[in-house]
Design an enzyme around this catalytic site. Structure first.
Site, PDB file in Angstrom:
ATOM      1  N   ASP A 161       0.826  -1.208   0.000  1.00 24.55           N
ATOM      2  CA  ASP A 161       0.000   0.000   0.000  1.00 24.55           C
ATOM      3  C   ASP A 161       0.860   1.259   0.000  1.00 24.55           C
ATOM      4  O   ASP A 161       0.437   2.297  -0.509  1.00 24.55           O
ATOM      5  CB  ASP A 161      -0.939  -0.003   1.205  1.00 24.55           C
ATOM      6  CG  ASP A 161      -2.029  -1.033   0.988  1.00 24.55           C
ATOM      7  OD1 ASP A 161      -1.807  -2.201   1.355  1.00 24.55           O
ATOM      8  OD2 ASP A 161      -3.055  -0.681   0.379  1.00 24.55           O
TER       9      ASP A 161
HETATM   10  O1  MRU Z   1      -7.712  -3.059   2.724  1.00 24.13           O
HETATM   11  P1  MRU Z   1      -7.389  -3.416   1.308  1.00 24.13           P
HETATM   12  O2  MRU Z   1      -8.159  -4.601   0.804  1.00 24.13           O
HETATM   13  O3  MRU Z   1      -7.506  -2.219   0.381  1.00 24.13           O
HETATM   14  O4  MRU Z   1      -5.855  -3.846   1.346  1.00 24.13           O
HETATM   15  C1  MRU Z   1      -5.250  -4.288   0.167  1.00 24.13           C
HETATM   16  C2  MRU Z   1      -3.823  -4.652   0.323  1.00 24.13           C
HETATM   17  O5  MRU Z   1      -3.260  -4.572   1.389  1.00 24.13           O
HETATM   18  C3  MRU Z   1      -3.067  -5.009  -0.920  1.00 24.13           C
HETATM   19  O6  MRU Z   1      -2.081  -5.958  -0.651  1.00 24.13           O
HETATM   20  C4  MRU Z   1      -2.405  -3.759  -1.506  1.00 24.13           C
HETATM   21  O7  MRU Z   1      -3.309  -2.694  -1.589  1.00 24.13           O
HETATM   22  C5  MRU Z   1      -1.842  -4.016  -2.859  1.00 24.13           C
HETATM   23  S1  MRU Z   1      -3.068  -4.247  -4.088  1.00 24.13           S
HETATM   24  C6  MRU Z   1      -2.263  -4.420  -5.573  1.00 24.13           C
END
Ligand code: MRU
Length: 358
Positions: free
Chosen positions: A245
């Site tokens: 993220d």
């Molecule tokens: O809470 P989320 O579902 O948005 O978290 C998603 C993740 O942690 C993913 O691993 C990250 O955003 C990478 S997506 C290509």
């Protein structure tokens, strides 16, 4: 063709409501910036790249319909909308990065003396729309770089990969990042098996990654998050690949809660640990992971399942949605669209390739 989280043509944006998956596959229309903000906040769409793409395309659809005829008014509306979209979720950097870059573009464009309101609008729309194709292109490069690197280090002909959360087509414009690496390995014929974690408390692994793997007919097994050490000991895991993220200047990486313990377990078992993410998930304005704001989500995500309370009434709850993996545990490298880099190399690669600085 992989699953599509986002369907866009000029004037129309639809997102696959991921809250309903895997039971129901329903696309919903997003007609405004407010609608985009809400879909992101409610996690109808999630995953760092998809958050930025849906946010920016929600601006594109509202801009397309916007009746304002004055260039400055259009620019003010766009910059304010981007600032607002950044407030939807705090940890993933992609929306904030896109907002910063687009705002710079808007402020430059609006100053062009010979550009009309129409051409300003057209240029901004094209710029917003270009994000979709770029993301897919980057993800394919990530997939290929990651697969090649894993295979070059593999001790066996076929490899087994463990992944966490969902960093697939559903989290991006298509192909995926960590799941893009898996997809590319599958295409080489040298992928033996995938283990995907359930990813408590929100179950992105059980609901979304498992769905994508079944959809693609990639041989895969679902495990709970608490089974990862046992799987590393017993299931011949060749590498762990996760998404990100926000990757900061020293390589520390925020990703879905549970990633950190996965990296510790991988280190203990001597299993290579990769982070796969586009450069749009990198943030050189922060030096270390301790500076990343971690989103905390409602306690009901832990205490309830499908609206049914399972935890003892009265218990306190802590629900951080992400954790930070220190760069020292990212042992195999960070895979971006430019290649596979050590955490220490990342800053220079981003400066050289895209001029990204603090
Ligand atoms: O809470 P989320 O579902 O948005 O978290 C998603 C993740 O942690 C993913 O691993 C990250 O955003 C990478 S997506 C290509």
């Amino acid at each position: 063709m992989s699953l599509e989280a986002v369907k866009y043509r000029r004037g129309s944006l639809q997102i696959l409501n991921q809250l309903l998956l895997p039971q129901r596959s329903r696309y919903e229309e997003i007609g405004s910036v407010q609608g985009g903000w809400e879909a992101i906040r409610e996690m109808k769409v999630r995953g760092a790249p998809a958050i930025a793409i849906v946010g920016c395309l929600s601006l594109a659809v509202e801009l397309h319909r916007c009746e304002k005829r004055d260039k400055d008014e259009l620019a003010t509306f766009a910059v304010e909308s981007l600032d607002y979209l950044v407030t939807s979720r705090p940890t993933a950097v992609n929306m904030a990065r896109a907002a910063g870059e687009l705002s710079d573009f808007i402020l430059t464009e609006v100053k062009q003396p010979d550009s009309s309101a129409e051409s300003f609008k057209e240029n901004l729309l094209s710029r917003l729309e270009a994000m979709l194709e770029k993301d897919i292109r980057d993800n394919k490069s990530i997939g290929n770089h990651g697969a090649k690197h894993i295979l070059s280090k593999a001790k066996t002909d076929k490899v087994t990969i463990l992944t966490h959360c969902n960093a697939g087509s559903l989290a991006t414009a298509g192909y995926g990042t960590a799941l893009g690496v898996i997809r590319s390995l599958w295409l080489t014929g040298r992928l033996e098996h995938v283990y995907c974690t359930e990813t408590r408390p929100y179950n992105q692994g059980a609901r979304l990654t498992a769905y994508e793997l079944v959809y693609e007919k990639i041989p895969a097994t679902l495990i709970t998050d608490s089974m990862v050490s046992m799987a590393m000991k017993e299931k011949g895991i060749s590498a762990v690949v996760v998404g990100a993220d926000r990757i900061v200047a020293n390589g520390d990486t925020a990703n879905k809660i549970g990633t950190y313990q996965l990296a510790i377990a991988a280190h203990h078992h001597g299993i290579p640990f990769y982070v796969a993410a586009p450069s749009t998930s990198c943030d050189l304005t922060l030096e270390g992971g301790e500076q990343i704001v971690i989103e905390e989500r409602p306690g009901e995500e832990l205490t309830d399942i499908n609206g049914v309370r399972i935890a003892a009434p009265g218990i306190g709850v802590w629900n951080p949605a992400f954790d930070v993996t220190p760069h020292s545990l990212i042992t195999a490298g960070i895979v971006t669209e430019f290649g596979v880099h050590s955490p220490q190399e990342l800053r220079k690669v981003l400066a050289d390739k895209i001029g990204l600085k603090r």
